[in-house]
Design an enzyme around this catalytic site. Structure first.
Site, mmCIF file in Angstrom:
data_model
loop_
_atom_site.group_PDB
_atom_site.id
_atom_site.type_symbol
_atom_site.label_atom_id
_atom_site.label_comp_id
_atom_site.label_asym_id
_atom_site.label_seq_id
_atom_site.Cartn_x
_atom_site.Cartn_y
_atom_site.Cartn_z
ATOM 1 C CB THR A 124 -0.986 -0.032 1.195
ATOM 2 O OG1 THR A 124 -1.914 1.044 1.084
ATOM 3 C CG2 THR A 124 -0.272 0.057 2.540
ATOM 4 C CG ASN A 125 -0.141 4.709 -1.399
ATOM 5 O OD1 ASN A 125 -0.861 5.436 -0.733
ATOM 6 N ND2 ASN A 125 -0.531 4.172 -2.546
ATOM 7 N NE ARG A 126 5.175 7.944 3.506
ATOM 8 C CZ ARG A 126 5.036 9.251 3.379
ATOM 9 N NH1 ARG A 126 4.241 9.915 4.182
ATOM 10 N NH2 ARG A 126 5.694 9.899 2.450
#
Ligand SMILES: Cc1cc2nc3c(=O)[nH]c(=O)nc-3n(C[C@H](O)[C@H](O)[C@H](O)COP(=O)(O)O)c2cc1C
Length: 419
Positions: free
Chosen positions: A225-227
């Site tokens: 995923t990412n932030r």
């Protein structure tokens, strides 16, 4: 910290310090939530006075609001006062904003028709400051054509509306009519104090917004995923709703409450987001693709948890996910398309290249990584580029403010295209 530093910090964190709000509380169950609204308005450094209808005093006592606001509460037109005082005029002059929360069906009708038969309704008529209403009532009352007519009249009069939300109602039923949460009401109040009432320039239009990250499963318990926090997309959705649009928000996994009055479609993976966008696009007039969609996803996610066994490395084959933005921009007919470009350097070059490569109408460039990282932050600084070569930069500010400015830029460019 010196006192000058403290004063400057206070200006940054409480930019509305000292502005004045008259909160009108009317007679609905949600009157108890108005206590929290007073507290939160004061947390923003605002001065608050409370006026109550007679019905409102049956739900919460004026003493509570007097204590919370630190000011006398007025509940009646003819309480004994010095003759020259004329309180409804004085309070109307004092106010930078009049906020009616909760707003009953009855009080909305009075406002729409200019009825002035008690202190609160007379104060509303005497007031020239912006006005915000937070309707609260049973779903059948809210749907009634008379209530909808009155809300439309008030919108035409320049009154801003927040909510109502859909959810559990006092009667135990579920549906539209629940007052927006105090934080949403206060957010809308603060926004109006900063920017004025933004008109219903999106009334009758359908807006699609994507927000948040996507989650690409590697096995049942792990994934990529990412932030992205989703805040920018949620702020854009809230602002579109405030401007009168019907909003569909396709959201990846985030920890944010659904904005009032917005339809949220919760998705996880890039593939699910693409499917949800496909479903919403045909009905949309404007699409803003703000989500940080993972570009790659594991080719063959494991059905069971991957064991480490004796190996000291794991190779994962990743495949490209579908390019939702490019696909949407290339489709026909299509909505007005706005993309986002999150760049770690040289925002202008990368964003303008992406604008033309993907074929969008506008693109919003923002910096991620480093000291002024937009990702996961409550603030953002952006440059908005349009396909005719125009650009506008918006300095670092809370994402709600940036959303107001982005919608302003979209409105100006769409108007330019029509002339
Ligand atoms: C228990 C109870 C709950 C009520 N809740 C609401 C409500 O949520 N919304 C509403 O429009 N009216 C509600 N009403 C009806 C209003 O109190 C009534 O219309 C009243 O005349 C409103 O007066 P006001 O607009 O001057 O405050 C409720 C009445 C009762 C008895």
């Amino acid at each position: 910290m010196t006192s000058a530093d403290q004063a400057e910090a206070a200006c940054v964190t409480r930019p509305n310090e000292g502005q004045k709000v008259v909160l009108v509380v009317t007679g609905g169950i949600a009157a108890y939530k108005a206590c929290t609204i007073v507290r939160r308005l004061r947390d923003h450094g605002l001065q608050v006075r409370v006026a109550m209808t007679a019905a409102a005093t049956r739900f919460v006592g004026p003493v509570t609001f007097a204590a919370l606001s630190g000011h006398e509460v007025i509940t009646s037109m003819f309480e004994a006062r010095a003759a020259e005082e004329i309180p409804h005029v004085r309070w109307a002059e004092w106010a930078d904003l009049v906020c009616v929360a909760p707003a009953t069906a009855d009080f909305l009708a009075k406002m729409a028709h200019g009825v002035a038969d008690d202190f609160a309704s007379t104060l509303y008529l005497a007031n020239a400051a912006p006005t915000l209403v937070a309707p609260a009532m049973e779903d059948d009352m809210y749907r009634h054509p008379a209530v909808q007519r009155n809300l439309a009249t008030l919108a035409g009069d320049g009154v801003a509306t927040i909510g109502p939300a859909s959810g559990a109602l006092a009667s135990g039923r579920t549906g539209p009519g629940r007052m927006s949460e105090p934080e949403e009401v206060v957010g809308a109040a603060v926004r109006i104090l900063k920017h004025g009432v933004v008109g219903h320039d999106l009334a009758g239009q359908r807006v699609l917004i994507t927000a948040g990250p996507t989650y690409e499963a590697l096995d049942p318990v792990r994934g990529f995923t990412n932030r992205s926090s989703g805040r920018m997309g949620y702020s854009l959705a809230r602002e579109a709703r405030l401007r009168g649009a019907d909003v569909t928000l396709v959201s990846g996994p985030v920890a944010l409450p659904a904005p009032a009055g917005v339809e949220v479609v919760a998705v996880k993976s890039a593939a699910e987001m693409a499917t949800a966008v496909d479903a919403a696009v045909p009905a949309s007039d404007v699409a803003i693709l703000c989500a940080a969609v993972c570009d790659f996803t594991p080719h063959d996610p494991a059905e069971r948890k991957i064991k480490k066994g004796h190996s000291d490395r794991l190779e994962v084959q990743m495949v490209r996910t579908r390019d939702i933005l490019a696909g949407l921009a290339a489709s026909s007919p299509r909505p007005f398309v706005v993309g986002f470009a999150a760049e770690t350097e040289d925002v202008r070059a990368h964003a303008t290249e992406k604008l033309s490569r993907k074929g969008c109408d506008m693109i919003v460039g923002n910096l991620v990584g480093g000291d002024t990282d937009a990702m996961g932050s409550t603030d953002n600084a952006v440059i908005v580029f349009d396909r005719n070569g125009g650009e506008t930069a918006f300095a670092r500010a809370p994402k709600d403010d940036i959303a107001t400015q982005i919608w302003g830029a979209i409105g100006r460019f769409r108007a330019q295209l029509e002339t």
